[in-house]
Design a protein around this motif. Sequence first.
Motif, PDB file in Angstrom:
ATOM      1  N   PRO A  36     -45.834 -40.192   7.826  1.00  0.00           N
ATOM      2  CA  PRO A  36     -45.947 -39.147   8.844  1.00  0.00           C
ATOM      3  C   PRO A  36     -46.761 -37.974   8.369  1.00  0.00           C
ATOM      4  CG  PRO A  36     -43.907 -38.910   7.674  1.00  0.00           C
ATOM      5  CD  PRO A  36     -44.659 -40.038   7.016  1.00  0.00           C
ATOM      6  N   VAL A  37     -47.477 -38.172   7.360  1.00  0.00           N
ATOM      7  CA  VAL A  37     -48.093 -37.013   6.758  1.00  0.00           C
ATOM      8  C   VAL A  37     -49.596 -37.018   6.925  1.00  0.00           C
ATOM      9  CG1 VAL A  37     -46.295 -36.620   5.108  1.00  0.00           C
ATOM     10  CG2 VAL A  37     -48.112 -38.225   4.587  1.00  0.00           C
ATOM     11  N   SER A  38     -50.022 -37.574   7.978  1.00  0.00           N
ATOM     12  CA  SER A  38     -51.457 -37.508   8.194  1.00  0.00           C
ATOM     13  C   SER A  38     -51.877 -36.060   8.335  1.00  0.00           C
ATOM     14  CB  SER A  38     -51.830 -38.278   9.451  1.00  0.00           C
ATOM     15  OG  SER A  38     -51.192 -37.704  10.549  1.00  0.00           O
ATOM     16  N   ASP A  39     -53.072 -35.884   8.101  1.00  0.00           N
ATOM     17  CA  ASP A  39     -53.539 -34.516   7.978  1.00  0.00           C
ATOM     18  C   ASP A  39     -53.890 -33.924   9.326  1.00  0.00           C
ATOM     19  OD1 ASP A  39     -54.350 -32.179   7.043  1.00  0.00           O
ATOM     20  OD2 ASP A  39     -56.294 -32.891   6.335  1.00  0.00           O
ATOM     21  N   HIS A  40     -53.051 -33.083   9.726  1.00  0.00           N
ATOM     22  CA  HIS A  40     -53.353 -32.371  10.967  1.00  0.00           C
ATOM     23  C   HIS A  40     -53.786 -30.969  10.661  1.00  0.00           C
ATOM     24  CE1 HIS A  40     -51.912 -35.266  13.895  1.00  0.00           C
ATOM     25  NE2 HIS A  40     -51.079 -35.628  12.947  1.00  0.00           N
ATOM     26  N   GLU A  41     -54.270 -30.880   9.577  1.00  0.00           N
ATOM     27  CA  GLU A  41     -54.455 -29.552   9.032  1.00  0.00           C
ATOM     28  C   GLU A  41     -55.311 -28.631   9.881  1.00  0.00           C
ATOM     29  OE1 GLU A  41     -55.972 -27.820   4.849  1.00  0.00           O
ATOM     30  OE2 GLU A  41     -56.202 -29.899   5.357  1.00  0.00           O
ATOM     31  N   PRO A  42     -56.565 -28.741   9.807  1.00  0.00           N
ATOM     32  CA  PRO A  42     -57.319 -27.796  10.597  1.00  0.00           C
ATOM     33  C   PRO A  42     -57.287 -28.191  12.060  1.00  0.00           C
ATOM     34  CG  PRO A  42     -58.630 -28.774   8.849  1.00  0.00           C
ATOM     35  CD  PRO A  42     -57.404 -29.605   9.036  1.00  0.00           C
ATOM     36  N   ILE A  43     -57.329 -27.223  12.839  1.00  0.00           N
ATOM     37  CA  ILE A  43     -57.444 -27.498  14.254  1.00  0.00           C
ATOM     38  C   ILE A  43     -58.906 -27.728  14.539  1.00  0.00           C
ATOM     39  CG2 ILE A  43     -57.150 -26.586  16.540  1.00  0.00           C
ATOM     40  CD1 ILE A  43     -54.897 -24.933  15.470  1.00  0.00           C
ATOM     41  N   VAL A  77     -49.681 -42.407  -5.536  1.00  0.00           N
ATOM     42  CA  VAL A  77     -48.758 -41.895  -4.520  1.00  0.00           C
ATOM     43  C   VAL A  77     -49.531 -41.164  -3.436  1.00  0.00           C
ATOM     44  CG1 VAL A  77     -46.900 -40.249  -4.103  1.00  0.00           C
ATOM     45  CG2 VAL A  77     -46.822 -41.742  -6.096  1.00  0.00           C
ATOM     46  N   LYS A  78     -50.420 -40.395  -3.906  1.00  0.00           N
ATOM     47  CA  LYS A  78     -51.260 -39.660  -2.953  1.00  0.00           C
ATOM     48  C   LYS A  78     -51.997 -40.638  -2.041  1.00  0.00           C
ATOM     49  CE  LYS A  78     -54.628 -36.958  -1.369  1.00  0.00           C
ATOM     50  NZ  LYS A  78     -54.443 -36.122  -0.176  1.00  0.00           N
ATOM     51  N   LEU A  79     -52.611 -41.615  -2.659  1.00  0.00           N
ATOM     52  CA  LEU A  79     -53.391 -42.550  -1.865  1.00  0.00           C
ATOM     53  C   LEU A  79     -52.499 -43.319  -0.900  1.00  0.00           C
ATOM     54  CD1 LEU A  79     -55.866 -41.764  -3.185  1.00  0.00           C
ATOM     55  CD2 LEU A  79     -56.017 -43.963  -4.337  1.00  0.00           C
ATOM     56  N   ARG A  80     -51.356 -43.588  -1.361  1.00  0.00           N
ATOM     57  CA  ARG A  80     -50.497 -44.444  -0.572  1.00  0.00           C
ATOM     58  C   ARG A  80     -49.891 -43.690   0.611  1.00  0.00           C
ATOM     59  NH1 ARG A  80     -47.468 -49.005  -1.764  1.00  0.00           N
ATOM     60  NH2 ARG A  80     -45.587 -49.262  -0.517  1.00  0.00           N
ATOM     61  N   ALA A  81     -49.391 -42.551   0.315  1.00  0.00           N
ATOM     62  CA  ALA A  81     -48.597 -41.886   1.345  1.00  0.00           C
ATOM     63  C   ALA A  81     -49.239 -40.643   1.914  1.00  0.00           C
ATOM     64  CB  ALA A  81     -47.223 -41.539   0.783  1.00  0.00           C
ATOM     65  N   LYS A 135     -55.171 -34.083   3.570  1.00  0.00           N
ATOM     66  CA  LYS A 135     -56.141 -33.546   2.624  1.00  0.00           C
ATOM     67  C   LYS A 135     -55.586 -32.372   1.823  1.00  0.00           C
ATOM     68  CE  LYS A 135     -59.904 -35.971   3.570  1.00  0.00           C
ATOM     69  NZ  LYS A 135     -59.264 -37.266   3.832  1.00  0.00           N
ATOM     70  N   HIS A 136     -54.664 -31.740   2.397  1.00  0.00           N
ATOM     71  CA  HIS A 136     -54.183 -30.542   1.721  1.00  0.00           C
ATOM     72  C   HIS A 136     -53.114 -30.849   0.687  1.00  0.00           C
ATOM     73  CE1 HIS A 136     -51.544 -31.317   5.078  1.00  0.00           C
ATOM     74  NE2 HIS A 136     -50.626 -30.528   4.564  1.00  0.00           N
ATOM     75  N   ARG A 137     -52.738 -32.107   0.595  1.00  0.00           N
ATOM     76  CA  ARG A 137     -51.774 -32.469  -0.436  1.00  0.00           C
ATOM     77  C   ARG A 137     -52.492 -33.205  -1.547  1.00  0.00           C
ATOM     78  NH1 ARG A 137     -47.945 -29.068   1.133  1.00  0.00           N
ATOM     79  NH2 ARG A 137     -46.852 -29.671   3.019  1.00  0.00           N
ATOM     80  N   ASP A 181     -50.027 -31.606  -6.111  1.00  0.00           N
ATOM     81  CA  ASP A 181     -49.010 -31.084  -5.195  1.00  0.00           C
ATOM     82  C   ASP A 181     -47.823 -32.030  -5.121  1.00  0.00           C
ATOM     83  OD1 ASP A 181     -50.603 -28.932  -4.600  1.00  0.00           O
ATOM     84  OD2 ASP A 181     -51.551 -29.927  -2.891  1.00  0.00           O
ATOM     85  N   LEU A 182     -48.157 -33.288  -5.029  1.00  0.00           N
ATOM     86  CA  LEU A 182     -47.085 -34.266  -4.890  1.00  0.00           C
ATOM     87  C   LEU A 182     -46.228 -34.308  -6.149  1.00  0.00           C
ATOM     88  CD1 LEU A 182     -49.096 -37.096  -3.154  1.00  0.00           C
ATOM     89  CD2 LEU A 182     -47.797 -35.227  -2.140  1.00  0.00           C
ATOM     90  N   LYS A 183     -46.900 -34.233  -7.246  1.00  0.00           N
ATOM     91  CA  LYS A 183     -46.148 -34.209  -8.486  1.00  0.00           C
ATOM     92  C   LYS A 183     -45.253 -32.979  -8.548  1.00  0.00           C
ATOM     93  CE  LYS A 183     -47.290 -31.852 -11.431  1.00  0.00           C
ATOM     94  NZ  LYS A 183     -47.896 -30.900 -12.368  1.00  0.00           N
ATOM     95  N   ASP A 184     -45.837 -31.865  -8.146  1.00  0.00           N
ATOM     96  CA  ASP A 184     -45.049 -30.630  -8.140  1.00  0.00           C
ATOM     97  C   ASP A 184     -43.880 -30.737  -7.172  1.00  0.00           C
ATOM     98  OD1 ASP A 184     -46.638 -29.490 -10.014  1.00  0.00           O
ATOM     99  OD2 ASP A 184     -47.863 -28.376  -8.582  1.00  0.00           O
ATOM    100  N   LYS A 185     -44.173 -31.311  -6.059  1.00  0.00           N
ATOM    101  CA  LYS A 185     -43.105 -31.421  -5.078  1.00  0.00           C
ATOM    102  C   LYS A 185     -41.989 -32.312  -5.588  1.00  0.00           C
ATOM    103  CE  LYS A 185     -40.803 -30.962  -1.380  1.00  0.00           C
ATOM    104  NZ  LYS A 185     -40.033 -29.693  -1.230  1.00  0.00           N
TER     105      LYS A 185
END
Length: 664
Positions: free
Chosen positions: A508-515, A590-594, A599-601, A605-609
């Motif tokens: 569910p974490v697709s990048d909806h980042e910028p409008i 992990v990044k690639l997979r999930a 883009k902003h993760r 970041d994932l490791k930190d999270k």
Amino acid sequence: MMLQKRLDYGFSGCQVPATLCFPKSSKRKRSARRKVENKQLCAIDLLATVAGELLSERENCAPSPQCNEGASGTNDTSKATAKLDHLCQKKPLKIEPFDQHSCNDTVLGPEVATKRQISCGSTEHLQILSPKDSGPASLLVKCGTERNLPASPKVEGDDLTGFQESENQMPGNGLDINAVGVYGMEDSLDLDTKPPALVSSDSSTEVPVCWNYLPSNSSLPKRESGMEHVVDRDDDDNSSWCTHLSTITNKACRPQCIGNHRVRKLSTLKYWRAAPNILKYSHISDYDTEKKRSLHGKKIYYTRQRTQRSYCKRRKLFERCLVSTSNGGMYSRNIPNLCEMGGIGVEAHHPCTAVLDTNDASPSQTEQSSSYNSVKLRIKSFMVPELFIEIPETATVGSLKQTVMEAVTAFLQGGMRIGVLLQGKKVRDDNKTLRQTGISCSDKLDNLGFTLEPNPTQTPPPLTSSGGPHFLCLDDAVEPLARILPGALSIDQEATDSAPQVVLTSSPVSDHEPIHSPTDTSSLDQTPADKLALVALPPVRIEALAVVPLHKPRHPEHVQRRIRRPFSVAEVEALVQAVEKLGTGRWRDVKLRAFDSAKHRTYVDLKDKWKTLVHTARISPQQRRGEPVPQELLDRVLSAQAYWSQQQAKLHAKPPAAEPCLLL
DNA sequence: TTTAGGG
DNA sequence: CCCTAAA
């Protein structure tokens, strides 16, 4: 598209200058207080008035004979308000790009942007000016015994020399609508090289240190010197002080020592970190940020540690420039975030410190001094929220101005409110007196901040400007990097990249980042109201709020701290799932997979999270903050962590062993 | 570039 | 999130 570079302007806020003071409507005796409260404007209301007028008068701007005569001394804030009204009505705002590298405040004419080296990937200073030719614009509200001293003229020459000269020295132009010389406070404090201070021979005045080394003294016509004529004698018995609608760079060029309460030499590196949200160039999208990183190397945003040791002459030149702007206005730090539209510098003036410090004095004493007991605040500016503007490089400066104006206008349509922050905490009770609130002591005044807030009852401003080729949008709280590209280019590279991507998992974490377009309402979990609510971010703890020079985003070379974007539960879920599968040492995978489309993760970041998740899972629920993570997820975190650390231990124990199976 | 870990 | 060292 290829031929037309676009200019991405990130505005962390426009400053709308303002100064006012108001009586401390607080007395010991209740009756007196009531009287005061009834009769006088509440500070907050007054602030709102100021801001509102400043922001709304842009429509009706009749030419004014002059608004610059000194205000007459009075304690009556109604007069003050009238004065403000007067000023506001007569003074249309203007938007002016100006040369950040020059103290001239050079206002660019309607030339093509490219001729001015306002180029892609850079950030130029923009400012909201008091109207041209309107004379020294003083919003001074008289209080007590201070007198209004001659305000300094604003220089709006056409001389572009400074700008042109700087062009080859700077890594890039900064387009920084934010204001007051915030540039490189830390730098300035650490550099040995400082431009010569230009001090007026006039004992009553101080001519700001300016970074272009223009000759300047009080005998020069101020309109040529490009400097403010600052009279500032806080400690005078007369409490003389002069305020004005100063321009950004003027502020930036203020002298270093103009009053005990005005300038703090602080190592802003510390505060920079302490107030990342307001300091960062948060309007720059990750995309842009990454672009910049890739362009300049990932270490460019270090400040002195790096600049001192490894930068070339160009860099040094730049930092020299930083030096002289180091003493900009005093601004509240630790403002929660830019989504609260920035802080507003507040200066404390204490006509009678003794009185202010005698809160415990006997009633008679207090009464006696009450007429003299007012709180004087100097709000150097109001900031409007971040805006992101993209404009063709071939656009004219005039159209840039227009675009910015439209952006500001669009935002302001919704109406504004003023927020008051005292020591970082929002003062919500409008009915409290200042004294009750604590806005009376000198030390607390230093910790006073103001924010502009959108009026929640208003409909959000349109996301696109009307008619023009430019589009702009407000940064929204959740996606502060929102941007809208012009016309058919409303899908930018990033969108193009990510759109066709297939998410490997049902993440569910697709990048909806910028409008990417005004119609993009697909962002998860975000209602439009959320998006436009500038205070929509989760509550941010605010530590001690102190006053530092406004940290306007610094030079684009100093890439700003990224926006904090708390992980949603869905993201956590995706992360947990991926880590369960891949382990704790393969963050890239992990990044690639999930999070491939997010883009902003980054994998960091994932490791930190994950790190924080593990920590969160180990602490008691009462100690947890932020959006609660389901216990089930936390349990999975712990078990996955345990499992994979065990696997790692095994690996270390017997290296030849095969990679552990993915049991989960 | 990634990973790992401290800040 | 940032910043780095080390791989």
